[in-house]
Design an enzyme around this catalytic site. Structure first.
Site, short mmCIF file in Angstrom:
data_model
loop_
_atom_site.label_atom_id
_atom_site.label_comp_id
_atom_site.label_asym_id
_atom_site.label_seq_id
_atom_site.Cartn_x
_atom_site.Cartn_y
_atom_site.Cartn_z
N GLU A 164 0.84 -0.97 0.08
CA GLU A 164 0.02 -0.01 -0.21
C GLU A 164 1.05 1.43 0.40
OE1 GLU A 164 -3.28 0.11 2.67
OE2 GLU A 164 -4.10 -1.71 1.96
N GLU A 347 -5.65 -8.81 1.17
CA GLU A 347 -5.79 -8.41 2.17
C GLU A 347 -7.98 -8.53 2.33
OE1 GLU A 347 -4.49 -5.37 4.56
OE2 GLU A 347 -2.42 -5.89 3.93
#
Ligand SMILES: N=[N+]=NCCCCNC(=O)[C@@H]1[C@H]2[C@H](O)[C@@H](O)[C@H](O)[C@@H](CO)[C@@H]12
Length: 437
Positions: A164, A347
């Site tokens: 991220e 995720e």
């Protein structure tokens, strides 16, 4: 829906990150998150990762739990300051921890997926070398990546360079909610660019060292929708989609930032050296997709990027994020068509109001959340998406960044007073699903 509805090779797993679970600070040098979490006011209740889930000392027990649940794969991150003192000098004791972790996973037929960077930058590199703001950070990252590829690449064949980068750049350098807590719009773009260059340098090294391996990058992928059919809202939503999603995917596949977003950044300098995109756009083997929710956007003249978030009407998790499995389907189909790369959901999960009662946690809401997102995943696969795996966030409750230990995402409940682990009903459900029951 049963496990056998999915492709035979599809990997079901779970995921964690080093700073969120390890503790063991006595055997590593500090990271930016150590300094940030120890700074008053930065995290809820002043929580920090000094002990966390004490995974550094309990990793064998945690692997036994994963074995009991029956996962095929486990995504975890390496603590850069643990394996290289101050991010520069190899630390054999730290490397040895991950050698043992990998060997124990393989002994239990659990496929390791390693994330090289999940936000715990060595503090020394931030303090003395200006961290992600320094273009040279890409060389330090390449050295770190090369060391890990050489040490673990014979047994670990699935690697993720960054987790991220949008969070690292936007939350860490513009919003200030994450380490190192800067609030500078221009800085956040320099950081994003250096993160992407670092990613590219790691991929170059990987191709030389782990010739039979697969490498990708994981971004948070958010479904962005317009609050209304007003042209201004639609345009604002389109730009936000480019800032959050396109900004971290297009340079890797197309070798350039999204054009409309670049043009909208009037007073942002993006003085980019000529061959940077040659480095950034190294061919990768997959994109990791971290999916949590959607953002509903409307036009706002007063924001530097001319947008504001609208409160959506859907049921929300403890994080205040709408539960929106359709968004996962939409983004998977869009990415499959746009980037034509294999995908992993690296995720997906939810923070819930988990209560320990008589050594049980009845989290039906999490079971329903997972089932609904599994359904979106299966629908995407049936519609042609090359999707190869799904990692539930998270294996266990852990340090949820600025929220400290107040938010529980785990399949496994952690009593932080005793460090005892308890399988939630969702872990028991996942176990039966994996047994195809
Ligand atoms: N509306 N809305 N928004 C969704 C925006 C999500 C941004 N945060 C993440 O994706 C982080 C990711 C991180 O890898 C992990 O380390 C964190 O523990 C999880 C849970 O927070 C997620």
């Amino acid at each position: 829906m049963k496990r056998t509805d999915f492709p035979k090779e599809f990997k079901f797993g779970t995921a964690t990150a080093s700073y969120q679970i390890e503790g063991g600070i006595e055997d590593r040098s500090p990271s930016i998150w150590d300094e940030f979490s120890h700074t008053p006011g930065k995290t809820k209740n002043g929580d920090n990762g000094d002990v966390a889930c004490d995974h550094y000392h309990r990793y064998e027990e945690d692997i036994e739990i994963m074995k009991d649940i029956g996962v095929d794969a486990y995504r975890f991150s390496i603590s850069w300051p643990r394996v290289m003192t101050d991010g520069i000098k190899p630390n054999e004791k730290g490397i040895d921890f991950y050698q043992k972790l990998v060997d124990k996973l393989l002994e239990n037929n659990i496929t390791p997926f390693i994330t090289l960077y999940h936000w715990d930058l060595p503090l020394y590199l931030y303090k003395e070398k200006n961290g992600w703001l320094n273009p040279d950070i890409a060389n330090y990252f390449q050295d770190y990546a090369s060391l890990m590829f050489n040490k673990l690449g014979d047994r670990v064949k699935h690697w993720i360079t960054l987790n991220e980068p949008w969070c690292s750049a936007f939350l860490g350098y513009f919003v200030g909610e994450h380490a190192p807590g800067h609030k500078d719009f221009q800085e956040s773009f320099y950081v994003a660019h250096n993160l992407l260059r670092s990613h590219g340098k790691a991929v170059i090294a990987f191709r030389d060292i782990v010739k039979d391996g697969k490498i990708g990058i994981t971004n948070v992928v958010t479904k962005v929708e317009s609050l209304s059919n007003d042209e201004k809202d639609i345009q604002a939503a389109k730009l936000v989609d480019q800032y959050i999603n396109g900004w971290y995917h297009d340079p890797i596949v197309y070798g350039k930032y999204p054009e409309e977003a670049v043009n909208s950044l009037k007073n942002i300098k993006l003085d980019i050296p000529e061959n940077d995109f040659d480095i950034i756009s190294q061919t990768i083997d997959f994109f990791g997709v971290n999916y949590y929710s959607r953002q509903v956007i409307s036009y706002d003249e007063n924001h530097p990027l001319k947008f504001k978030h609208a409160e959506g009407p859907l049921p929300k998790t403890e994080m205040g994020w709408e539960i929106y499995p359709k968004g996962l389907y939409d983004k998977l189909v869009e990415f499959n068509n746009k980037y034509k790369l294999p995908l992993y959901i690296t995720e997906n999960g939810m923070a819930g109001p988990d209560k320990l009662e008589n050594e049980q946690i009845h989290d039906d809401y999490r079971i329903n959340y997972i089932k609904d997102h599994f359904k979106s995943t299966l629908d995407a696969i049936k519609d042609g998406v090359d999707l190869r795996g799904y990692f539930i966030w998270s294996l266990m409750d852990n340090f949820e960044w600025a929220h400290g230990y107040s938010k529980r995402f785990g399949l496994v409940y952690v009593d932080y007073n005793t460090q005892k682990r308890y399988l939630k009903d969702s872990a028991l459900w996942y176990k039966n699903f994996l047994l195809n029951k």
